[in-house]
Design an enzyme around this catalytic site. Sequence first.
Site, PDB file in Angstrom:
ATOM      1  N   GLU A  27       0.724  -1.227  -0.200  1.00 58.57           N
ATOM      2  CA  GLU A  27       0.259  -0.273   0.112  1.00 58.57           C
ATOM      3  C   GLU A  27       0.479   0.986  -0.329  1.00 58.57           C
ATOM      4  O   GLU A  27       1.692   1.490   0.207  1.00 58.57           O
ATOM      5  CB  GLU A  27      -0.697   0.274   1.437  1.00 58.57           C
ATOM      6  CG  GLU A  27      -1.848   1.344   0.999  1.00 58.57           C
ATOM      7  CD  GLU A  27      -3.073   1.020   2.548  1.00 58.57           C
ATOM      8  OE1 GLU A  27      -4.156   1.601   2.868  1.00 58.57           O
ATOM      9  OE2 GLU A  27      -2.622  -0.378   3.026  1.00 58.57           O
ATOM     10  N   GLU A 175     -12.545  -2.622   2.622  1.00 60.28           N
ATOM     11  CA  GLU A 175     -13.246  -2.426   3.797  1.00 60.28           C
ATOM     12  C   GLU A 175     -14.486  -1.364   4.030  1.00 60.28           C
ATOM     13  O   GLU A 175     -14.239   0.264   4.266  1.00 60.28           O
ATOM     14  CB  GLU A 175     -12.459  -1.585   4.820  1.00 60.28           C
ATOM     15  CG  GLU A 175     -11.342  -2.740   4.777  1.00 60.28           C
ATOM     16  CD  GLU A 175     -10.092  -2.060   6.475  1.00 60.28           C
ATOM     17  OE1 GLU A 175     -10.259  -1.214   6.662  1.00 60.28           O
ATOM     18  OE2 GLU A 175      -9.290  -2.928   6.889  1.00 60.28           O
ATOM     19  N   TYR A 250      -6.535  -9.008  12.055  1.00 60.04           N
ATOM     20  CA  TYR A 250      -5.457  -8.649  11.767  1.00 60.04           C
ATOM     21  C   TYR A 250      -5.395  -9.074  13.900  1.00 60.04           C
ATOM     22  O   TYR A 250      -5.695  -9.564  14.441  1.00 60.04           O
ATOM     23  CB  TYR A 250      -4.988  -7.317  12.469  1.00 60.04           C
ATOM     24  CG  TYR A 250      -5.243  -6.207  11.041  1.00 60.04           C
ATOM     25  CD1 TYR A 250      -3.461  -6.721  10.486  1.00 60.04           C
ATOM     26  CD2 TYR A 250      -6.169  -6.326  10.451  1.00 60.04           C
ATOM     27  CE1 TYR A 250      -3.238  -5.528   9.301  1.00 60.04           C
ATOM     28  CE2 TYR A 250      -6.089  -4.927   8.736  1.00 60.04           C
ATOM     29  CZ  TYR A 250      -4.753  -5.331   8.291  1.00 60.04           C
ATOM     30  OH  TYR A 250      -3.939  -4.649   7.049  1.00 60.04           O
ATOM     31  N   GLU A 306      -6.032  -9.174   3.729  1.00 57.41           N
ATOM     32  CA  GLU A 306      -5.104  -8.208   4.972  1.00 57.41           C
ATOM     33  C   GLU A 306      -5.271  -9.504   6.340  1.00 57.41           C
ATOM     34  O   GLU A 306      -6.247  -9.286   6.491  1.00 57.41           O
ATOM     35  CB  GLU A 306      -6.146  -7.253   5.091  1.00 57.41           C
ATOM     36  CG  GLU A 306      -5.778  -6.209   4.160  1.00 57.41           C
ATOM     37  CD  GLU A 306      -5.845  -4.593   4.245  1.00 57.41           C
ATOM     38  OE1 GLU A 306      -5.758  -4.532   5.741  1.00 57.41           O
ATOM     39  OE2 GLU A 306      -6.358  -3.580   3.818  1.00 57.41           O
TER      40      GLU A 306
END
Length: 501
Positions: A27, A175, A250, A306
Amino acid sequence: MTTARAVIDLDVPGDVISRHLYGHFAEHLGRCIYGGFWVGEDSAIPNVRGIRSDVVEALRALGIPNLRWPGGCFADEYHWRDGIGPRENRPQMINSHWGDVVENNHFGTHEFMDLCEMLGADAYVNGNVGSGTVREMSEWVEYLTRDGDSPMARLRRENGRDEPWRVPFWGIGNEAWGCGGNMTAEQYALEARRYGTFCRNHGGNELYRIAAGASDDDITWTRALMESLGCLTCGSQPAPVFQGVSFHYYTHAGAGINTEPAVEFSTEQYYGTMRKAIDIERVIRRHEAVMDSYDPDRKVGLILDEWGTWWNVEAGTNPGFLFQQNTVRDALVAAVHFDAFHRHAGRLKMANIAQTLNVLQAMILTDDDGAMVLTPTYHVFEMNRGHHDATALPAHVLETPTATDDVPALSVSASTTDDSALVSLSNLSLDTPLDVRVDLRGRTATVRRARVLTGADAASHNTPESPDAVAPASLETSIDAGVLTVSLPPHSFATVELDLA
């Protein structure tokens, strides 16, 4: 020394472990692109057309299968036309998500596709739904992939690229429940259908369109997206307007992302991290269950684009750049995730660690003076390379001590390719060695090579001054009467490569 027992059925093939489960993410965030991949053509650091050469060489050694770009949250404020044409003429923008810094757009579409070609990686381009338009995204697909004569193909040629690129993967926003537009699941599902319709296949380029899905185990999003596809089991229905549904996950130690230290962690935080990493399997199962109810033939893939650890930034660095150190603990998080990925390879088709360079759980750390460090996580990817496109094998833990509370000491997975197999083993115990006995059933096996990755403690990490503090080393093993014996040090990851008869 404690003992664990497992069994692997070498003659019972399972699902194919797509190499794309070992995908990566780059990113426009911190020093991932600028100062990471991109140093510019005038840099004293060796580069090819501005792309850092040693980074490319290191990533090629991983067999990097795909690279996701330009975000992340950045994708939904990125307008691709700002990143084409002569660099000196490209307009600047403010990267409001990540550090509120000026983005000069010197690394754009042509530079990214050049990077993918250098890496030998498939491109995963993430389009802009949040602040973009259907036309903008449709024209980007055309610019990249259209041959012959068309407005966007002509524009691409004006900018120096005659032949179209192959772009297999396309993200429809990111997202959407948060930075990508703060939408409801139902609202985004309608947008995904609309945008996906106009992301067309041009010539021989067939897009695998990925709808932006849930955070963690929010199956509301997965259900809404699957519902929007209609009847996937009706033969008269057209192909799904998108082929994948994503989610993000995450890992932290219990207090939440971006709240805990990367290196100075406690025993409780170490085991909290392992507990959170192990929970990825429950999350995958929840999404699988929803998708299976709409799509029993598994036409639509689950995409974890992710994942990784998210700690506090290192002292003295820009908080918006998300630069964190990478330790043995992080390596074990990766190992546990891969074991789960292998077990769910029938539905899980791609995963992208966040991120490749200098951000979050990075493969590589660099600095502006030319130093480059391979992290412990990098070595897990390299040691597991034999699982790429291999066939998963059933690997059952029959007996294992608990490292603490509900954290088992042993994690294991295995795969086979032709007359070879790869066994991955982790000892998650912080301070206790583990003697592992694996019953290898169905075929005769001999050990070709065994390696182990660990450090003096779970916080060990590599630096420019000590680049090999955590690096693979040879591991003693034996096979007797079909039983593989491996002694694993505390907080360690190991791979055993087998020849099969």
